[in-house]
Design an enzyme around this catalytic site. Structure first.
Site, PDB file in Angstrom:
ATOM      1  CB  CYS A 171     -48.944 -47.704  59.476  1.00 27.63           C
ATOM      2  SG  CYS A 171     -49.475 -46.448  61.064  1.00 27.63           S
ATOM      3  CB  CYS A 212     -55.165 -47.390  66.203  1.00 32.21           C
ATOM      4  SG  CYS A 212     -54.203 -48.692  65.246  1.00 32.21           S
TER       5      CYS A 212
HETATM    6  N1  LIG Z   1     -48.825 -50.880  65.759  1.00 35.07           N
HETATM    7  C1  LIG Z   1     -49.649 -51.157  64.742  1.00 35.07           C
HETATM    8  C2  LIG Z   1     -48.916 -50.634  63.601  1.00 35.07           C
HETATM    9  C3  LIG Z   1     -49.539 -49.226  63.473  1.00 35.07           C
HETATM   10  C4  LIG Z   1     -51.258 -48.922  63.270  1.00 35.07           C
HETATM   11  C5  LIG Z   1     -51.250 -47.410  62.595  1.00 35.07           C
HETATM   12  N2  LIG Z   1     -50.967 -46.249  63.920  1.00 35.07           N
HETATM   13  C6  LIG Z   1     -52.299 -46.626  62.402  1.00 35.07           C
HETATM   14  O1  LIG Z   1     -52.953 -46.225  61.804  1.00 35.07           O
HETATM   15  O2  LIG Z   1     -53.308 -48.442  62.082  1.00 35.07           O
HETATM   16  C7  LIG Z   1     -49.236 -52.753  64.966  1.00 35.07           C
HETATM   17  O3  LIG Z   1     -47.991 -53.457  65.118  1.00 35.07           O
HETATM   18  O4  LIG Z   1     -49.981 -53.820  63.575  1.00 35.07           O
END
Ligand SMILES: N[C@@H](CCC[C@H](N)C(=O)O)C(=O)O
Length: 271
Positions: free
Chosen positions: A85, A216
């Site tokens: 993340c 993200c």
């Molecule tokens: N939802 C993603 C993991 C989280 C990603 C995050 N919000 C970021 O900032 O990179 C997954 O399940 O791969």
């Protein structure tokens, strides 16, 4: 149980300090903590645990010879585990300093995708060395009202980064994307982006395990890598609903720079 709440470009997290790894974090507990009405609310959880307290329960990729002292145990709001993340690492690093758990402005954070180097910049921004970005070809997905096509990319976790025509605000992300299950057996995060000026992207994202979020970090890196001419060094500003981050791409991989904030600290009876 003590907790903190933080965000990076409004991708928000419940932070759980658990130095000795004593917490049994079930899917149900994660869902409840992340619930915006019945819980504290967040896109995910960052459990702050000493790497040595995890022993061999760590994924092999995270068992680097030089283990960083602190490990980011990341969970999506639906209780699922993810490898990485990007916004989370920045918030985690900021929390470590805020809580006096590390000193200095250069250190490493352990993740399921291995150790990530972080640098705390003079203005408080945090830059994360995200490592290699793996371009894996192309794939398609069906969003609520449109079919999209884009680059399949691994930033430790899986992404489909799709350039769209017209404003990203017009894309309907109200439903989970339908992915090619063969290409993405573990699911994927889907980004839609458009280049609004040279080197500037606007992006929205539907995250695996969390739904549409306001940012993200790994998705920002994936969109920049998809937009970048292959094999050239480049810098990208990526605007998301919750702010802006910068991505530096070169032969060694990607670095992600952006803000990180702690907004609250307190106690919860949910654990
Ligand atoms: N939802 C993603 C993991 C989280 C990603 C995050 N919000 C970021 O900032 O990179 C997954 O399940 O791969």
């Amino acid at each position: 149980m003590r907790f903190a709440k933080g965000h990076g470009t409004e991708n928000d997290f419940v932070i759980l300090p658990d130095p000795e790894g004593e917490l049994q974090l079930t899917k149900e507990t994660v869902r409840l903590l992340c619930d915006r009405r019945a819980g504290i609310g967040g896109d995910g959880i960052l459990r702050v645990v000493r790497t040595r307290a995890l022993g061999e329960t760590l994924a092999p990729a995270a068992r680097t010879a030089e283990r960083p002292e602190w490990f980011m145990d990341y969970r999506n709001s639906d209780g699922s585990v993810a490898e990485m993340c990007g916004n989370g690492v920045r918030v985690f690093a900021h929390y470590l300093r805020h809580a006096g758990l590390v000193e200095g402005d250069r250190f490493e954070v352990g993740t399921r995708d291995g150790a990530k180097g972080v640098v705390v910049e003079a203005d408080g921004d945090i830059t994360v060395d995200m490592g290699r970005v793996e371009m894996q070809g192309t794939s398609s997905a069906k969003l609520a009202r449109q079919a999209v096509h884009g680059s399949q990319i691994s930033v430790g976790n899986p992404h489909l980064a799709c350039e769209v025509q017209g404003p990203v605000a017009d894309v309907d992300l109200s439903e989970p994307p339908e992915l090619d299950a063969e290409a993405f057996p573990e699911g994927a995060n889907v980004e839609v982006y458009t280049e609004v000026a040279p080197g500037v992207l606007e992006m929205r994202v539907y995250e695996r395990g969390s739904g549409e979020t306001r940012s993200c970090g790994t998705g920002i890196v994936a969109a920049a890598a998809a937009a970048a001419p292959e094999g050239e060094e480049s810098t990208w500003r990526v605007r998301v609903l919750g702010g802006e981050c910068t991505v530096y791409l070169d032969a060694s991989g990607a670095r992600l720079r952006g803000p990180a904030t702690i907004v609250a600290e307190g106690g919860t009876s949910l654990l």
